[in-house]
Design a protein around this motif. Structure first.
Motif, short mmCIF file in Angstrom:
data_model
loop_
_atom_site.label_atom_id
_atom_site.label_comp_id
_atom_site.label_asym_id
_atom_site.label_seq_id
_atom_site.Cartn_x
_atom_site.Cartn_y
_atom_site.Cartn_z
N ASP A 1 -2.60 -98.09 -75.94
CA ASP A 1 -3.21 -100.02 -76.12
C ASP A 1 -4.02 -100.35 -75.25
O ASP A 1 -4.05 -100.14 -73.93
CB ASP A 1 -1.99 -100.72 -76.51
CG ASP A 1 -0.83 -99.83 -77.93
OD1 ASP A 1 -1.53 -98.76 -78.67
OD2 ASP A 1 0.00 -100.14 -78.09
N VAL B 1 -5.65 -104.55 -74.06
CA VAL B 1 -5.62 -105.60 -74.30
C VAL B 1 -6.98 -106.62 -74.00
O VAL B 1 -6.90 -105.88 -72.03
CB VAL B 1 -4.38 -105.76 -73.47
CG1 VAL B 1 -4.27 -105.75 -72.31
CG2 VAL B 1 -3.72 -107.14 -74.15
N THR C 1 -11.44 -114.48 -82.27
CA THR C 1 -11.66 -113.75 -83.50
C THR C 1 -12.65 -114.14 -84.29
O THR C 1 -13.44 -112.90 -85.57
CB THR C 1 -10.26 -114.09 -84.24
OG1 THR C 1 -10.14 -115.01 -84.48
CG2 THR C 1 -9.16 -112.94 -83.36
N ARG D 1 -3.47 -101.31 -71.96
CA ARG D 1 -2.23 -102.43 -71.59
C ARG D 1 -1.63 -102.03 -70.26
O ARG D 1 -1.12 -103.27 -69.25
CB ARG D 1 -1.15 -102.14 -72.75
CG ARG D 1 -0.20 -103.40 -72.74
CD ARG D 1 0.45 -103.51 -74.06
NE ARG D 1 0.18 -104.08 -75.13
CZ ARG D 1 -0.23 -105.76 -75.13
NH1 ARG D 1 0.24 -106.61 -74.66
NH2 ARG D 1 -1.20 -105.59 -76.45
N GLU E 1 -2.19 -112.69 -72.39
CA GLU E 1 -2.99 -112.24 -73.85
C GLU E 1 -3.73 -112.66 -74.82
O GLU E 1 -3.52 -113.43 -75.71
CB GLU E 1 -2.07 -110.88 -74.83
CG GLU E 1 -2.89 -109.94 -75.53
CD GLU E 1 -1.82 -108.68 -76.36
OE1 GLU E 1 -1.94 -108.48 -77.28
OE2 GLU E 1 -0.61 -108.62 -75.31
N PRO F 1 -5.84 -112.95 -78.39
CA PRO F 1 -5.67 -112.29 -79.35
C PRO F 1 -7.23 -111.35 -79.82
O PRO F 1 -8.08 -112.65 -79.48
CB PRO F 1 -5.47 -113.69 -80.17
CG PRO F 1 -4.60 -115.01 -79.98
CD PRO F 1 -5.00 -114.44 -78.43
N GLU G 1 -9.66 -108.78 -82.92
CA GLU G 1 -9.15 -107.86 -84.48
C GLU G 1 -8.95 -106.73 -83.85
O GLU G 1 -9.65 -105.28 -84.65
CB GLU G 1 -9.90 -107.71 -85.12
CG GLU G 1 -10.03 -109.96 -85.89
CD GLU G 1 -10.68 -110.39 -86.90
OE1 GLU G 1 -11.70 -109.49 -87.15
OE2 GLU G 1 -10.61 -111.63 -87.40
N GLU H 1 -6.42 -105.30 -82.67
CA GLU H 1 -4.98 -104.29 -82.54
C GLU H 1 -4.70 -102.78 -82.45
O GLU H 1 -3.88 -102.71 -82.10
CB GLU H 1 -4.24 -105.61 -82.81
CG GLU H 1 -4.04 -106.31 -82.57
CD GLU H 1 -4.55 -107.70 -83.27
OE1 GLU H 1 -5.95 -107.19 -83.52
OE2 GLU H 1 -4.88 -108.52 -82.24
N SER H 2 -5.65 -102.23 -83.14
CA SER H 2 -5.37 -101.01 -83.61
C SER H 2 -6.26 -100.36 -82.53
O SER H 2 -5.98 -98.81 -82.62
CB SER H 2 -5.51 -100.87 -84.84
OG SER H 2 -6.50 -100.96 -84.99
#
Length: 294
Positions: free
Chosen positions: A164, A166, A181, A242, A256, A258, A260, A262-263
């Motif tokens: 992942d 981050v 975002t 990460r 962290e 936020p 878009e 995350e995937s």
């Protein structure tokens, strides 16, 4: 023909110059020059030419390189025949990104040195695109890197693990700068970058381009540890794997933000040239990779 001259050819390719090769082999530069002159005279071909500051293979050098590899490979096969891992010797050159080397590879390296103490292990911390080129050119035995696509038909790849990503910031970052975002922003915050051409930085650069998010400044610092220190000092934000910041996130010395993304993940792979003989040292290293990183 002196076998050590052939090893010198490989070292020059890995080091990029006679001077760096001399340093690696603990020779004087004049010794390297003499060896190459002797080998070129014996083979009646010019092996190296200087392009800029680098020594590169001539066309004749490229044509005989597979033969040099075969001679070295055969010599190592004979010398290691029937030996246990504790007895095997030789060199193993591994190219790897800084992030994996520092944060994932220490247990693996410890296990390798315990099981093959006589193997001379050389680690090169490089960008993933450079690692791919090293494998194609024979400048490294194994390449462990993130999958950046565009694999060569001459290279064998195996997937290891996915990771992942981050976006991190200091807890001191003012709250109105936390939003990554919303579209069409001008951020009063800098981007801290360890390697502008890393696959994860490229992903984030494309993300903010698509979002039309303009950063205040870009600060290049050259290492992940320096990147984390700069972020902790509230000099900007950074986008990293990460696993490189897990401890800081747990201790809340970093936070962290936020996004878009995350995937988004990056996959580590192991590469070697398809014509490369998998020596006992290489086989051991690959088995440890599958044990520690799959």
């Amino acid at each position: 023909m002196e076998l050590k001259y052939l090893y010198t050819v490989k070292t020059i390719l890995e080091a990029g110059s006679f001077q760096n090769a001399a340093r690696q082999l603990n020779y004087t530069q004049s010794t390297i020059t003499f060896q190459m002159q002797q080998l070129e005279q014996e083979l009646n071909v010019k092996i190296f030419e200087k392009i800029g500051r680098k020594m590169v293979l001539t066309q004749a050098g490229k044509e005989i390189l597979p033969l040099i590899d075969n001679i070295i490979k055969s010599t190592e096969q004979i010398s290691n025949y029937g030996k246990s891992t504790l007895e095997i010797s030789g060199d193993l050159n591994v190219a790897i990104p800084e992030s994996l080397l520092i944060y994932k590879f220490q247990p693996l390296l410890k296990a390798f040195k315990e099981q093959a103490p006589r193997v001379k292990l050389s680690l090169q911390a490089l960008n993933c695109y450079v690692i791919k080129d090293k494998i194609v050119s024979g400048g490294a035995d194994l390449g462990i890197h993130y999958d950046v696509g565009g694999s060569s038909a001459s290279v064998m790849n195996r997937s290891l693990s996915a990771h992942d990503l981050v976006l991190i910031a200091s807890p001191l970052l003012v709250e109105d700068q936390h939003n990554f975002t919303a579209k069409n922003q001008v951020k009063a915050v800098s981007m801290i970058v360890n390697d502008p051409s890393s696959i994860f930085q490229q992903k984030f650069d494309q993300y903010i381009k698509d979002k039309n998010i303009v950063m205040d400044n870009i600060i290049e610092v050259g290492s992940i540890e320096a990147t984390k220190r700069c972020v902790s000092s509230n000099l900007g934000v950074a986008y990293l794997p990460r696993f490189t910041v897990e401890e800081e996130l747990r201790k809340q010395s970093l936070i962290e933000l936020p996004t878009e993304l995350e995937s988004e993940r990056i996959t580590a792979i192991c590469s070697h040239h398809k014509n490369k003989w998998l020596s006992p040292a290489m086989e051991l290293f690959v088995s440890l990779l599958e044990e520690h990183l799959v």
